[in-house]
Design an enzyme around this catalytic site. Structure first.
Site, PDB file in Angstrom:
ATOM      1  N   ASP A 221      -4.716 -16.370 -29.077  1.00 26.82           N
ATOM      2  CA  ASP A 221      -3.763 -16.040 -30.127  1.00 26.82           C
ATOM      3  C   ASP A 221      -2.424 -16.624 -29.684  1.00 26.82           C
ATOM      4  O   ASP A 221      -2.235 -16.874 -28.495  1.00 26.82           O
ATOM      5  CB  ASP A 221      -3.707 -14.510 -30.236  1.00 26.82           C
ATOM      6  CG  ASP A 221      -2.579 -14.042 -31.105  1.00 26.82           C
ATOM      7  OD1 ASP A 221      -2.461 -14.571 -32.216  1.00 26.82           O
ATOM      8  OD2 ASP A 221      -1.832 -13.150 -30.680  1.00 26.82           O
TER       9      ASP A 221
ATOM     10  N   ASP B 180      -5.682  -9.360 -34.365  1.00 26.18           N
ATOM     11  CA  ASP B 180      -6.714 -10.002 -33.545  1.00 26.18           C
ATOM     12  C   ASP B 180      -7.888  -9.066 -33.287  1.00 26.18           C
ATOM     13  O   ASP B 180      -8.921  -9.497 -32.777  1.00 26.18           O
ATOM     14  CB  ASP B 180      -6.146 -10.383 -32.168  1.00 26.18           C
ATOM     15  CG  ASP B 180      -4.956 -11.300 -32.276  1.00 26.18           C
ATOM     16  OD1 ASP B 180      -5.046 -12.253 -33.042  1.00 26.18           O
ATOM     17  OD2 ASP B 180      -3.948 -11.041 -31.599  1.00 26.18           O
TER      18      ASP B 180
ATOM     19  N   ASP C 270      -3.543 -10.008 -28.761  1.00 23.36           N
ATOM     20  CA  ASP C 270      -2.760  -8.812 -28.478  1.00 23.36           C
ATOM     21  C   ASP C 270      -2.583  -7.919 -29.695  1.00 23.36           C
ATOM     22  O   ASP C 270      -2.325  -6.742 -29.553  1.00 23.36           O
ATOM     23  CB  ASP C 270      -1.373  -9.197 -27.962  1.00 23.36           C
ATOM     24  CG  ASP C 270      -0.491  -9.747 -29.076  1.00 23.36           C
ATOM     25  OD1 ASP C 270      -1.035 -10.506 -29.903  1.00 23.36           O
ATOM     26  OD2 ASP C 270       0.697  -9.428 -29.124  1.00 23.36           O
TER      27      ASP C 270
END
Lengths: 845, 50
Positions: free
Chosen positions: A523, A724, A720
């Site tokens: 990410d 996600d 995080d």
């Protein structure tokens, strides 16, 4: 070129080292020069320490300091939050977390921040002396949890909480007390089973000694049968009580039609047990109960150790959950603000969201204007402005000034709540994997049964009884017990080593999946970058840093906060005061410091009146390239310095990506942020921008991970945010990074309790080592088994030979597992350790 | 050697007693927290138990 500034690493020249003689009387850390009080006989590094010190002295508990010095523990400044803990008195809270105890008393389990050593244990258990009405306080040091028993007639829970807080141990309710209880029961069950197996094994061994001695020296038939009957009794207990674990596992494997390692083990135990009972009953033939009972004992030890390590990791994650705030500030009809448990917030309530807090529910702003960070929800790195009438989502973090929000949706109906339902879908989609040892288990059973059949057939011409004896002997010695014992041990050791480096692994099969390179999906916001605004570059005159800090201290803007954070150390050592601080809504702040006129603000606002500086074009270009926000500092009418703020790439990201690629991993980026920003960030850490995708919704992320795993891929997702979480749950391995949202923590298999991406490299390395060790164990174990099967087929295996060969193979493998070289401890920069109060908690190491 | 008929069952009974004692201790939670009690016994001034 701009000087890259890391706010955590202050320039040693600009902040003189504190002198050794001024240390804080409470925590023992150096006192910043600016806080030294001349003439006082005790100095403190912060107000928190001062308050705690006074409280401890006033209650006659000063021996805390003697104890602490003996314990020689690492200390940190006391963190006193000064909260009121009103929500602890809410009926909803009492319902959720408190239990009734006998005699009208109540108990609650708290997770305490700031517990670090035996002196804390001593102090916290003296709570009844400080807070009247508290009957008992028991602290579990390793887990930082305290069980408080109190008399509701004499004291209220918020009072107790405030006392703990003022001692420097802010309390949080232990969220998942039921889960904790389940794990404790499981732990106890394993311990009891292992104890029974151990007692059976020891006694069966003693009897076996007598029988072997009798075999060589002669023994009266009467006593031989006595010993054999007692052996049977002990052996049957061992197989029926602790041995049940393996039979149950084997049965599950048969029903699910997927092999596992319990299958060959149960086959050996079953065949040996039945043959032994029959042989004793008919008074002839061999019995193998000494080997079988030791087998059960050793296997259980391996499993228990692995269970314990996994439990420790699960507990540590659980504690982190408990530390996330569980209270909201509700504005009552009379205008008062009360702390309330989040669960008690209802649609239509007005809640207050202070700077630094996360919104407790979805709603619309009714009062105030501020900047909020939505990165955990959407992946957007830039803060968003909100004002009256605009929507605010649960989980977004208020950065600037107080907001009042009318709640429109709570709990599962919020945007976060809906994303959590997506997580459940992700977890369902997850492709199952068959573990290496389980695959081998299936193969083992087939081979062993084939060999046993051949052996039986070959010996059948010499008598059926003899043929059965040899076939049974083969089944027993071919049991992959050494493997069954050392595999969990190797996993447990790897999980334990990882936990010492703040990598929490929830299950053993994660290691197996990480040992083989595949695709790593990162990410962007919060993973490759730090996920919050901070100072990235400083241009111009560095001596202005303390001046900037002095001016910005009085401001609440999120850029001002980033400034203060960056220059706090420098300011503490050389404090200057700013006068006539005035914020200008057009884009800046002005003040006078030491007689000089200072202006700090956006280029347009500052330059409009103050003219340009030679490095300005450079600075603009850098900010454009890295999409940073430029802020200028003017002194007495001339631009002297500039600062670039933004969501900076983590220091170790490029290094970590390079190392992962060298190890054969394909690294890609999947972000909710703008595609151009995503591509730029990817390029800066050495990932081909074509491999990055921006503007991904949580559903897109889940879909892409699913598509990749469906093609037989092996996908590791690192993230995080709540956005996600579903992808983390669906990936082969989900890794949640430090500082992430609670949802990502719950969905991931691994949690990195240390900032940065380097722990991923560590984790992969640990996994590779563990799997290499397991494969080596497998080779040695197979060699032993081949030897044993050969001897058994030839009819050379006696119970004595089995009793020697089986433990011998187990101990060889045990020695190989425990003696495996431990990787040299990677140097951890102390400045990059998690903030005090995190990290050191929950897992002893 | 017929003493074995008494001694052997006795040994088994002793083992059963030892295991039950251990189980009792486990169920009472004596092995749940292995860190704190080691320190707690060093506190010698007053007792906080109610």
């Amino acid at each position: 070129m701009p000087a890259t500034l890391d706010p955590t690493r202050a320039d040693p020249a600009s902040c003189p080292a504190p002198t050794a003689d001024t240390v804080c009387a409470h925590c023992g850390l150096p006192v910043p020069r600016g806080l030294i009080e001349p003439g006082a006989d005790q100095q403190f590094c912060c107000n928190g320490c001062r308050t705690v010190h006074r409280l401890i002295r006033d209650n006659g508990l000063a021996s805390f300091y003697n104890l602490r010095d003996h314990a020689a523990a690492s200390v940190k400044p006391a963190q006193v939050t000064g909260r009121r803990y009103d929500e602890f008195a809410d009926p909803k809270f009492v319902d959720l977390y408190c239990r009734d105890a006998p005699n009208g008393l109540k108990t609650v389990d708290f997770v305490l921040e700031g517990v670090h050593c035996a002196a804390c244990l001593w102090l916290i258990e003296r709570l009844p002396r400080i807070a009247a009405g508290v009957i008992e306080a028991r602290l579990a040091l390793g887990a930082s949890t305290a069980r408080i028993t109190w008399d509701p007639a004499a004291v209220t829970l918020p009072q107790i909480a405030r006392t703990l807080d003022s001692l420097g141990y802010p309390p949080h309710p232990l969220r998942d007390r039921a889960g904790q209880d389940v794990r404790t029961r499981e732990d106890r069950r394993y311990m009891i089973l292992t104890a029974i197996a151990g007692a059976c094994a020891g006694n069966a061994m003693l009897l076996a000694f007598a029988l072997y001695a009798g075999m060589f020296g002669g023994i009266e038939e009467e006593f031989r049968q006595l010993f054999r009957w007692v052996s049977v009794f002990i052996g049957v207990v061992s197989l029926a009580v602790p041995g049940r674990v393996f039979f149950r596992g084997a049965w599950a494997a048969i029903r699910a039609r997927t092999p596992n390692l319990d299958l060959p083990i149960a086959l050996a135990l079953g065949a040996g047990g039945v043959a032994g009972v029959v042989n004793v009953a008919v008074g002839r033939g061999e019995i193998y109960f000494d080997s079988l009972t030791v087998l059960v004992f050793l296997l259980l030890i391996g499993r228990w150790v692995q269970h314990r390590q996994q439990r420790r990791a699960a507990d540590a994650v659980e504690l982190l959950f408990s530390l996330t705030p569980s209270c909201a500030r509700r504005v009552e009809p009379d205008g008062q603000v009360r702390e309330t448990p989040i669960e008690a917030i209802e649609e239509g309530d007005v809640v207050e969201v202070r700077p630094g807090d996360a919104a407790p529910a979805d709603g619309r702003v009714v009062e105030g204007a501020s900047c909020v960070r939505q990165s955990l929800l959407t992946g957007e790195s830039r803060p968003v402005e909100v004002g009256p009438g605009e929507p605010l989502f649960a989980g977004t973090i208020n950065l600037q000034s107080v907001l009042r929000v009318r709640v429109s949706r709570t709990g599962r109906d919020t945007r976060v709540g809906r994303l959590m339902q997506l997580v459940e879908q992700g977890a369902r989609d997850k492709a199952p994997i068959v573990r290496l040892t389980d695959r081998i288990g299936g193969w083992f059973v087939m081979t062993v049964i084939a060999f046993a059949t051949v052996t039986f057939a070959a010996w059948a011409t010499r008598g059926v009884g003899l043929a059965v004896d040899h076939a049974v002997a083969l089944l027993i010695v071919a049991c992959p017990c050494a493997l069954g014992m050392t595999t969990p041990l190797a996993m447990a050791i790897a999980i334990g080593r990882a936990a010492r480096r703040d990598i929490l692994i929830k299950g053993g099969d994660v290691l197996e999946r990480l040992a083989r390179p595949g695709v790593i999906v990162l990410d962007k916001t919060g993973t490759i970058t730090a996920g919050r605004t901070r100072l990235v570059h400083w241009f111009g005159d560095a001596s202005l840093q303390t001046t900037v800090a002095a001016v910005e201290r009085g401001c609440s803007h999120h850029i001002a906060r980033a400034c203060v954070e960056a220059f706090e150390d420098a300011w503490n050592h050389d404090p200057v005061e700013a006068d006539a601080v005035a914020a200008h809504p057009e884009g800046g702040v002005s003040a006078t410091v030491g007689g000089r006129r200072i202006k700090i603000g956006s280029p347009r606002w500052v330059e409009a009146s103050e003219g340009a500086a030679p490095w300005l074009d450079d600075a603009r270009k850098v900010c454009d390239d890295e999409s940073l926000t430029l802020v200028l500092v003017a002194v007495d009418g001339a631009v002297q310095a500039g600062m670039a703020f933004g969501d900076a790439i983590r220091d170790d990201a490029a290094d970590a990506v390079a190392r992962l690629r060298r190890d054969g991993w394909e690294v890609t980026v999947l972000s909710g942020d703008d595609p151009a920003l995503t591509a730029a960030a990817a390029a800066r850490v050495g990932i081909d921008p074509a491999q990055s995708r921006g503007a991904q919704t949580p559903e897109d992320k889940l879909g892409r991970i699913n598509a990749m795993t469906r093609d037989g891929g092996h996908v590791v997702m690192v993230g995080d945010g709540v956005n996600d979480a579903a992808a983390l749950a669906a990936a082969s391995v989900g890794i949640a990074v430090h500082g992430g949202a609670e949802a990502s923590l719950a969905a991931a298999d691994v949690y990195l309790d240390q900032p940065g991406l380097m722990p991923i490299v560590d984790l992969v390395e640990t996994a590779r080592r563990a799997m290499r060790l397991i494969r080596r164990n497998l080779a040695v174990s197979l060699a032993y088994n081949a030897l044993a099967v050969g001897l058994a087929a030839a009819g050379l295996i006696t119970p004595l030979a089995a009793a020697i060969l089986m433990p011998l193979s187990s101990f060889t493998l045990l020695a190989m597992t425990l003696g495996a070289p431990s990787p040299e401890t990677r140097h951890v920069d102390p400045l990059h350790r998690p903030a005090p109060g995190r990290g050191a908690r929950g897992h002893r190491g | 050697m017929s003493i074995l008929y008494i001694v052997l069952p006795l040994a088994v009974v002793l083992a059963v007693i030892a295991v039950s004692a251990f189980c009792w201790a486990v169920r009472r939670g004596q092995f749940d927290d292995l860190d704190s009690p080691a320190w707690r016994m060093l506190d010698d001034d007053d007792t906080t138990r109610g």
